[in-house]
Every structure is written in C-alpha cells, then in structure tokens.
Design a protein around this motif. Sequence first.
Motif, PDB file in Angstrom:
ATOM      1  N   UNK A   1       0.833  -1.210   0.000  1.00 57.36           N
ATOM      2  CA  UNK A   1       0.000   0.000   0.000  1.00 57.36           C
ATOM      3  C   UNK A   1       0.863   1.253   0.000  1.00 57.36           C
ATOM      4  N   UNK A   2       2.015   1.178   0.683  1.00 56.94           N
ATOM      5  CA  UNK A   2       2.882   2.353   0.765  1.00 56.94           C
ATOM      6  C   UNK A   2       3.866   2.389  -0.397  1.00 56.94           C
ATOM      7  N   UNK A   3       3.963   1.283  -1.120  1.00 60.13           N
ATOM      8  CA  UNK A   3       4.894   1.221  -2.248  1.00 60.13           C
ATOM      9  C   UNK A   3       4.123   0.756  -3.476  1.00 60.13           C
ATOM     10  N   UNK A   4       2.971   1.396  -3.666  1.00 58.11           N
ATOM     11  CA  UNK A   4       2.045   0.998  -4.727  1.00 58.11           C
ATOM     12  C   UNK A   4       2.733   0.970  -6.098  1.00 58.11           C
ATOM     13  N   UNK A   5       3.544   1.992  -6.382  1.00 57.73           N
ATOM     14  CA  UNK A   5       4.165   2.051  -7.703  1.00 57.73           C
ATOM     15  C   UNK A   5       5.162   0.915  -7.903  1.00 57.73           C
ATOM     16  N   UNK A   6       5.797   0.484  -6.807  1.00 56.88           N
ATOM     17  CA  UNK A   6       6.734  -0.657  -6.914  1.00 56.88           C
ATOM     18  C   UNK A   6       5.987  -1.931  -7.267  1.00 56.88           C
ATOM     19  N   UNK A   7       4.752  -2.030  -6.779  1.00 59.11           N
ATOM     20  CA  UNK A   7       3.943  -3.211  -7.092  1.00 59.11           C
ATOM     21  C   UNK A   7       3.659  -3.249  -8.593  1.00 59.11           C
ATOM     22  N   UNK A   8       3.283  -2.114  -9.136  1.00 54.29           N
ATOM     23  CA  UNK A   8       3.001  -2.044 -10.572  1.00 54.29           C
ATOM     24  C   UNK A   8       4.298  -2.288 -11.360  1.00 54.29           C
ATOM     25  N   UNK A   9       5.413  -1.731 -10.870  1.00 58.20           N
ATOM     26  CA  UNK A   9       6.704  -1.950 -11.545  1.00 58.20           C
ATOM     27  C   UNK A   9       7.082  -3.427 -11.534  1.00 58.20           C
ATOM     28  N   UNK A  10       6.840  -4.092 -10.381  1.00 59.67           N
ATOM     29  CA  UNK A  10       7.183  -5.519 -10.278  1.00 59.67           C
ATOM     30  C   UNK A  10       6.369  -6.322 -11.288  1.00 59.67           C
ATOM     31  N   UNK A  11       5.082  -5.977 -11.428  1.00 63.17           N
ATOM     32  CA  UNK A  11       4.243  -6.660 -12.416  1.00 63.17           C
ATOM     33  C   UNK A  11       4.785  -6.395 -13.818  1.00 63.17           C
TER      34      UNK A  11
ATOM     35  N   UNK B   1      -5.999  -3.015   5.249  1.00 61.48           N
ATOM     36  CA  UNK B   1      -6.566  -1.962   4.392  1.00 61.48           C
ATOM     37  C   UNK B   1      -6.127  -2.134   2.935  1.00 61.48           C
ATOM     38  N   UNK B   2      -5.975  -3.373   2.529  1.00 63.39           N
ATOM     39  CA  UNK B   2      -5.465  -3.665   1.185  1.00 63.39           C
ATOM     40  C   UNK B   2      -6.468  -3.348   0.082  1.00 63.39           C
ATOM     41  N   UNK B   3      -7.758  -3.443   0.409  1.00 60.99           N
ATOM     42  CA  UNK B   3      -8.757  -3.174  -0.628  1.00 60.99           C
ATOM     43  C   UNK B   3      -8.691  -1.703  -1.024  1.00 60.99           C
ATOM     44  N   UNK B   4      -8.724  -0.831  -0.027  1.00 57.21           N
ATOM     45  CA  UNK B   4      -8.731   0.611  -0.313  1.00 57.21           C
ATOM     46  C   UNK B   4      -7.399   1.097  -0.871  1.00 57.21           C
ATOM     47  N   UNK B   5      -6.298   0.467  -0.461  1.00 54.92           N
ATOM     48  CA  UNK B   5      -4.994   1.021  -0.833  1.00 54.92           C
ATOM     49  C   UNK B   5      -4.294   0.255  -1.957  1.00 54.92           C
ATOM     50  N   UNK B   6      -4.771  -0.936  -2.264  1.00 54.76           N
ATOM     51  CA  UNK B   6      -4.128  -1.693  -3.341  1.00 54.76           C
ATOM     52  C   UNK B   6      -5.136  -2.097  -4.432  1.00 54.76           C
TER      53      UNK B   6
ATOM     54  N   UNK C   1       8.208  -1.544  12.309  1.00 51.50           N
ATOM     55  CA  UNK C   1       7.680  -0.934  11.084  1.00 51.50           C
ATOM     56  C   UNK C   1       7.192   0.485  11.351  1.00 51.50           C
ATOM     57  N   UNK C   2       7.436   1.370  10.387  1.00 50.29           N
ATOM     58  CA  UNK C   2       7.006   2.764  10.514  1.00 50.29           C
ATOM     59  C   UNK C   2       5.511   2.902  10.264  1.00 50.29           C
ATOM     60  N   UNK C   3       5.003   4.113  10.467  1.00 48.36           N
ATOM     61  CA  UNK C   3       3.573   4.350  10.267  1.00 48.36           C
ATOM     62  C   UNK C   3       3.194   4.119   8.802  1.00 48.36           C
ATOM     63  N   UNK C   4       2.153   3.313   8.551  1.00 47.64           N
ATOM     64  CA  UNK C   4       1.765   3.100   7.154  1.00 47.64           C
ATOM     65  C   UNK C   4       1.199   4.380   6.526  1.00 47.64           C
ATOM     66  N   UNK C   5       1.782   4.782   5.416  1.00 47.47           N
ATOM     67  CA  UNK C   5       1.320   5.981   4.696  1.00 47.47           C
ATOM     68  C   UNK C   5       1.018   5.561   3.263  1.00 47.47           C
ATOM     69  N   UNK C   6      -0.226   5.145   2.989  1.00 43.39           N
ATOM     70  CA  UNK C   6      -0.537   4.610   1.662  1.00 43.39           C
ATOM     71  C   UNK C   6      -0.378   5.648   0.540  1.00 43.39           C
ATOM     72  N   UNK C   7       0.077   5.154  -0.610  1.00 41.76           N
ATOM     73  CA  UNK C   7       0.213   6.013  -1.796  1.00 41.76           C
ATOM     74  C   UNK C   7      -1.169   6.510  -2.228  1.00 41.76           C
TER      75      UNK C   7
END
Length: 362
Positions: A61-71, A93-98, A349-355
Amino acid sequence: MIGGFLGAGKTTSVAALAQHLSDGGQKVGLITNDQGRELVDTAMLRAKGFATEEIPGGCFCCRFNSLVDAAGKLTEQSRPDVFIAEPVGSCTDLVATVTYPLRRIYGEDFSIAPLSVLVDPIRAARIFDLSDGGNFSEKVIYIYHKQLEEADLIVINKTDLLETDALADLRDKLAKEFPDAKVLQVSVRNNEGLEDWFGRITDAEQIARTVMEVDYNIYAEGEALLGWLNATVQLSARDGFEAKAVLQQLAGDIQNELQEQSAEIAHLKMTLSPDTGLGREVAIINLVRNDFVPELSADLAGPIESGQLIINLRAEGDPELLRQTVENAAANAPTDLTTKLDHLEHFRPGKPEPTHRVTDLM
Ligand SMILES: Nc1nc2c(ncn2[C@@H]2O[C@H](COP(=O)(O)OP(=O)(O)OP(=O)(O)O)[C@@H](O)[C@H]2O)c(=O)[nH]1
Ligand SMILES: [Mg+2]
C-alpha cells in the motif's frame, strides 16, 4: 492477493496456487513483499522455480508504484497470465490502498480476484478467546481483526492441526463476526479443500463494496509493537555440516530465549541455501508461535561445506532483544562452524502511509 496474518500460510498457499495454475497451462508471476530486505519467502518461491519479484522496504500500500513496476518487470521476463501477490502479514486496508487503486488506475490491464485472507486456526482461536495460550496485545489484535473484516474469502488453513469440534467453533465464530466473507477450510499442506478455494479465486472478480474504516493511529501503533529482524549469515565448516541440525539448533535457541523474555513469536523463518549446486536446493524451518516446535519443511540431500542462511523473525518485542537473541544463537553454533554476518536489520515498522486510498469505486 493472498493475505493473512504473519505465519498463516500465505507463501505455502502462493506456491500451491502457482503450481495449480502452471499445471493448468497458465504462466504465473509471483510478487513477495516485506518491510525489510533479504526475504525467506522469495528464496522459497524461487527455489520452487517460479518467476518471483520482491518488493522490500515497505508494504504494497505504501509502495504501490513498486507493485506495478514488479508486475511490469515480470511481464517483460515471461508475460504471466496471472500474478499472485503476498502482502506483508502485518498489513491491512489492502482493498482501499491496493486493489481499488489498481482497478481505478489500471482497470484495463488487470482483473482483480477476490481477496483471500488466511487464518492459522490455533492463532485465531486464541485471538477470538476460544482457547488459551500465548497471544498478542490489543493493538496487534486490532490489525488481525481488520485483515479479516476486508476479506472476500476467509480461508481457515492448517485444518490438520485442529479437532473437528474446535474447527466448527472457529468457523462459526468467523462467519458470525464477518458476515460479508465466505469462510472456507483448507489444509494446504495436505492438499485439502484447495480445488474449491482456487476455483473461487480464479473464476470470479472481486465484488466492489464500501471499504472498511481504519484508525491509522491504532494500526500504526499495532505494527510498531512488532519487532522485525532480517539477517543473512554465511555459514561454513571445513568438514561439512548438516542443514537440519544447524537450523534446529538456531531455531530452538531463539525460541527458548524469546519465550523466557515473554516476546510472542509471530513467525520465525529461516532458509539455508548451499553455495554450490544449481541454486534450487534449500532447507527451510518455521516457527509460528512460542509454544510450538520449529518445523523443518525442506531439507538438503546431504551435508554441505558452506551456504547462506537467511533469518526473518517477527515477534511482539523490542527489535534490540531480537538482535541480541539472534546474535547469541549464532554465537552458540557448534565450534567447527564458522558464522559470518553479512547483513542484519532490526526495526519496528514505521507508520503506514498509503500512496492511494480509494474508498469507493463508483
Ligand atoms: N500444519 C500445517 N502447517 C502449514 C500448512 N500450511 C502452511 N503451514 C506451515 O505454516 C508455516 C508458515 O507458513 P508460511 O507459508 O511461511 O506463512 P506466511 O503466511 O507466508 O508467513 P509470513 O510471510 O511470515 O507472514 C510453515 O511452517 C508452513 O509449513 C498446513 O496446511 N498445515
Ligand atoms: Mg510468507
């Protein structure tokens, strides 16, 4: 995505689903994720021969663009028909953030399967007060509940570990608490219930509904209660050593120390890969709670002279305690074994800050 709390059996399931799809003639691309780097899960899945990309250093969720890059990277390599992604086990919170952002931004490129959330039945029975035993504190349990609240499919895994009555009680409890989810029962290890589950993942798209509310302060505090340690250690012995004996000794030492310090283990996992060979062979050991036995799920064919040990430990406790415990265990290794620490990180782990956070797809 196959989610679920630490140690529930996500990686084991990802491997089983990947195998199931490959057997059916489909190409798969796997994506692993962690707060740190040097991941046991990636080593495990690659050892099974699956194309795997890892996203280290933060959740999807916090590294959303990396997920798309990995795909994208996997697409370049092998054009998979299906991606299977394993989110971090302390993430919610994966539905809202991913999945909703994926659908909104890349809806033309991907179709998204229902979200499965796996459950270890012994852990869940303790969380829902159906049995006694070592447990986590309230804010960690908040995350556990939130993970289940957003599930399309709640998958009780490891049914081989529980008596029929206890399993029925847990299933009834989960169905009552989370009426929007379909509750399934499987034993990935014994290959039970998988056809039905995998059919539900592959035959349907996730139904859009209003996303749950999450208190990000409690979520962040819950995550920060979990200590995280990833380490890589080079092992060698001139006359050779047995992976099994070394892994069991290390796991046992770490378990004893953390038990004594009342730091509840969420998941201790270690792989040992020989330096020589084709790169596919790996020994694996896991422990998912303080009062269980470390389980060796893969072993090497014979003794080796040197290899790389990866240690991933998540427990409710001070990261400094985890570091000391792991270093003491390594120092306690048999005298003819040389241990050289290549990499060690330990943190909360640090505070989750979704993209992105998309609450409604309408
Ligand atoms: N008894 C039993 N054990 C299982 C089953 N499925 C997985 N396990 C074990 O559960 C442990 C954790 O499995 P993983 O697949 O690594 O769990 P995970 O959810 O990916 O863990 P994290 O990535 O740390 O969150 C391992 O020891 C597995 O062998 C099952 O059906 N029955
Ligand atoms: Mg995993």
